[in-house]
Write a protein that holds these residues in place. Structure first.
Motif, mmCIF file in Angstrom:
data_model
loop_
_atom_site.group_PDB
_atom_site.id
_atom_site.type_symbol
_atom_site.label_atom_id
_atom_site.label_comp_id
_atom_site.label_asym_id
_atom_site.label_seq_id
_atom_site.Cartn_x
_atom_site.Cartn_y
_atom_site.Cartn_z
ATOM 1 N N ARG A 15 64.267 4.801 62.313
ATOM 2 C CA ARG A 15 64.250 5.847 61.221
ATOM 3 C C ARG A 15 62.974 4.796 60.815
ATOM 4 O O ARG A 15 62.069 5.747 59.689
ATOM 5 N N TRP A 16 62.650 3.874 60.893
ATOM 6 C CA TRP A 16 61.084 3.326 60.067
ATOM 7 C C TRP A 16 60.316 3.798 60.718
ATOM 8 O O TRP A 16 59.480 3.422 60.270
ATOM 9 N N ILE A 17 60.240 3.979 61.351
ATOM 10 C CA ILE A 17 58.193 4.778 61.718
ATOM 11 C C ILE A 17 58.061 5.705 61.151
ATOM 12 O O ILE A 17 58.605 7.138 61.118
ATOM 13 N N GLY A 18 56.524 6.339 60.343
ATOM 14 C CA GLY A 18 56.648 6.824 60.783
ATOM 15 C C GLY A 18 56.440 8.373 61.207
ATOM 16 O O GLY A 18 55.995 7.681 62.381
ATOM 17 N N HIS A 19 54.956 9.919 60.789
ATOM 18 C CA HIS A 19 55.357 10.711 61.578
ATOM 19 C C HIS A 19 54.246 10.100 62.246
ATOM 20 O O HIS A 19 53.860 10.312 63.486
ATOM 21 N N LEU A 20 52.843 9.704 61.867
ATOM 22 C CA LEU A 20 52.393 9.783 62.915
ATOM 23 C C LEU A 20 51.526 8.465 63.953
ATOM 24 O O LEU A 20 51.413 8.719 64.786
ATOM 25 N N ASP A 21 52.842 7.384 63.852
ATOM 26 C CA ASP A 21 52.631 6.353 64.370
ATOM 27 C C ASP A 21 54.123 7.078 65.322
ATOM 28 O O ASP A 21 53.909 6.690 66.808
ATOM 29 N N LEU A 22 54.795 8.284 64.915
ATOM 30 C CA LEU A 22 55.569 9.013 66.043
ATOM 31 C C LEU A 22 55.044 9.939 66.916
ATOM 32 O O LEU A 22 55.245 9.227 68.175
ATOM 33 N N VAL A 23 53.484 10.255 66.688
ATOM 34 C CA VAL A 23 53.412 10.813 67.531
ATOM 35 C C VAL A 23 52.432 10.377 68.887
ATOM 36 O O VAL A 23 52.191 10.720 69.764
ATOM 37 N N PHE A 51 54.645 18.549 66.769
ATOM 38 C CA PHE A 51 56.093 17.948 66.587
ATOM 39 C C PHE A 51 56.768 20.033 64.865
ATOM 40 O O PHE A 51 56.014 19.616 64.436
ATOM 41 N N ALA A 52 58.286 19.829 65.026
ATOM 42 C CA ALA A 52 58.595 20.926 64.585
ATOM 43 C C ALA A 52 57.947 20.969 62.810
ATOM 44 O O ALA A 52 57.745 21.228 61.997
ATOM 45 N N ALA A 53 58.820 18.975 62.503
ATOM 46 C CA ALA A 53 58.725 19.142 60.641
ATOM 47 C C ALA A 53 58.612 17.212 60.636
ATOM 48 O O ALA A 53 59.399 16.683 61.132
ATOM 49 N N PRO A 54 57.930 16.794 59.785
ATOM 50 C CA PRO A 54 58.395 15.155 59.893
ATOM 51 C C PRO A 54 59.065 14.815 59.096
ATOM 52 O O PRO A 54 59.400 15.919 58.188
ATOM 53 N N LEU A 55 59.793 13.473 59.610
ATOM 54 C CA LEU A 55 61.021 13.222 58.916
ATOM 55 C C LEU A 55 60.596 12.645 58.466
ATOM 56 O O LEU A 55 59.696 10.839 58.177
ATOM 57 N N PRO A 56 61.222 12.125 56.992
ATOM 58 C CA PRO A 56 60.659 11.583 55.867
ATOM 59 C C PRO A 56 61.187 9.926 56.139
ATOM 60 O O PRO A 56 62.296 9.590 56.693
ATOM 61 N N VAL A 57 60.188 8.338 56.152
ATOM 62 C CA VAL A 57 61.128 7.748 56.632
ATOM 63 C C VAL A 57 61.753 7.211 55.651
ATOM 64 O O VAL A 57 62.295 7.133 54.845
ATOM 65 N N ASP A 209 71.738 5.184 47.496
ATOM 66 C CA ASP A 209 72.090 4.027 48.511
ATOM 67 C C ASP A 209 72.658 5.510 49.688
ATOM 68 O O ASP A 209 73.553 4.785 50.646
ATOM 69 N N PHE A 210 72.487 6.637 49.495
ATOM 70 C CA PHE A 210 73.228 7.461 50.840
ATOM 71 C C PHE A 210 72.160 7.089 51.883
ATOM 72 O O PHE A 210 70.628 7.230 51.387
ATOM 73 N N ASP A 211 72.756 7.289 53.631
ATOM 74 C CA ASP A 211 72.403 7.546 54.175
ATOM 75 C C ASP A 211 72.173 8.979 54.616
ATOM 76 O O ASP A 211 72.537 9.561 54.227
ATOM 77 N N TYR A 212 70.956 8.837 54.734
ATOM 78 C CA TYR A 212 70.310 10.977 55.488
ATOM 79 C C TYR A 212 69.756 10.913 57.222
ATOM 80 O O TYR A 212 69.128 10.034 57.297
ATOM 81 N N TYR A 213 70.508 12.017 57.226
ATOM 82 C CA TYR A 213 70.896 12.642 58.857
ATOM 83 C C TYR A 213 70.741 14.197 58.606
ATOM 84 O O TYR A 213 70.448 14.562 57.852
ATOM 85 N N ARG A 214 68.670 13.915 59.257
ATOM 86 C CA ARG A 214 68.834 15.620 59.688
ATOM 87 C C ARG A 214 69.709 16.186 60.954
ATOM 88 O O ARG A 214 69.474 15.611 61.859
ATOM 89 N N THR A 215 70.109 17.235 60.782
ATOM 90 C CA THR A 215 71.344 17.306 62.107
ATOM 91 C C THR A 215 70.532 18.555 63.228
ATOM 92 O O THR A 215 71.424 18.518 63.988
ATOM 93 N N GLY A 216 69.185 19.364 62.167
ATOM 94 C CA GLY A 216 69.131 20.166 62.891
ATOM 95 C C GLY A 216 67.520 21.134 62.148
ATOM 96 O O GLY A 216 67.291 20.752 61.334
ATOM 97 N N LEU A 217 67.210 21.848 63.144
ATOM 98 C CA LEU A 217 66.214 22.661 62.488
ATOM 99 C C LEU A 217 66.023 24.122 62.768
ATOM 100 O O LEU A 217 66.573 24.508 63.922
ATOM 101 N N TYR A 218 65.521 24.972 61.952
ATOM 102 C CA TYR A 218 66.356 26.435 61.988
ATOM 103 C C TYR A 218 64.825 27.377 61.789
ATOM 104 O O TYR A 218 64.157 27.138 60.783
ATOM 105 N N THR A 219 64.485 28.870 62.607
ATOM 106 C CA THR A 219 64.230 29.655 62.041
ATOM 107 C C THR A 219 64.908 30.813 61.068
ATOM 108 O O THR A 219 65.640 30.715 61.241
ATOM 109 N N VAL A 220 63.942 32.040 60.476
ATOM 110 C CA VAL A 220 64.871 32.583 60.115
ATOM 111 C C VAL A 220 64.229 34.099 62.119
ATOM 112 O O VAL A 220 63.649 34.293 61.398
#
Length: 229
Positions: A15-23, A51-57, A209-220
């Motif tokens: 979760r703590w890996i930034g987008h550029l490092d993920l690439v 990648f579809a969309a960068p995920l916040p650290v 202090d919430f934990d956040y999860y992205r559960t899906g990405l969509y188009t229209v």
């Protein structure tokens, strides 16, 4: 070139890996897996990973997406079998499938994102209060939110970017689910929605202090929201 859509989870320490490092991690993993990754032309060739969309650290992703372009065709099952074992802890392959090369660019196609937020309820918080708070958000004509930009704080209306919202108490936790605007314009962050929920709903406690999860990405497509995974 041959295009493959990879669905993966990004959680735990990843979760703590930034987008550029993920690439970079995916590019290195493709090399270790012996996959014939395609590269752009020119003096500074880059790997064809979209990648579809960068995920916040700090936010976990349960169905993240990346399109990998390979120079020669490889069976999706073989891509998954080679790539999965060489990914670092916290990155897990869910599925690999071939997609038509002429399909819309993955990053440009993203229009919606679904999130789940989980936190501990403050004393006195009840289901009825959460339901009332959700209604206040959904019935609001305008919701001002301030986001810090490169040129300083900027106020914007996030209400048009909130398409669905729900909140409940489950097994001793607050669970907030939402579908919001995502992509290159007008995106809404999940923490903006939970902050609004608490502010308009006058709920006790705070969602910091919430934990956040992205559960899906969509188009229209027309009036339909379609999963990209």
């Amino acid at each position: 070139m041959f295009r493959y859509r990879i669905t993966f989870r990004k959680e735990g320490p990843a979760r703590w890996i930034g987008h550029l490092d993920l690439v970079r991690l995916f590019e290195q993993a493709c090399r270790r897996a012996g996959l014939p990754l395609a590269y752009s032309e020119g003096f500074n060739p880059r790997s064809r990973l979209v990648f579809a969309a960068p995920l916040p650290v700090g936010v976990a992703g349960l169905r993240e997406l990346v399109d990998a372009y390979l120079r020669v065709p490889v069976a999706p099952e073989l891509v998954q079998a080679r790539l999965g074992p060489v990914l670092p802890e916290g990155l897990t392959l869910v599925r690999v499938k071939r997609v038509p090369r002429e399909e819309a660019n993955l990053m440009a196609a993203v229009r919606r994102a679904a999130y789940r937020a989980e936190g501990r309820p403050a004393a006195g918080l009840c289901e009825a209060a959460l339901t009332e708070a959700v209604q206040r958000v959904l019935q609001a004509g305008e919701i001002k939110s301030v986001r810090q930009g490169k040129k300083g704080p900027k106020e914007r209306d996030i209400r048009p970017g909130i398409f669905a919202l729900d909140a409940s108490l489950e097994e001793g936790k607050i669970v907030v689910t939402m579908l919001v605007q995502a992509g290159q314009e007008g995106n809404v962050r999940p923490e903006e929605v939970t902050a609004t929920l608490w502010r308009l709903g006058l709920l006790p406690g705070a969602p910091e202090d919430f934990d956040y999860y992205r559960t899906g990405l969509y188009t229209v497509a027309g009036d339909r929201t379609v999963s990209l995974g």
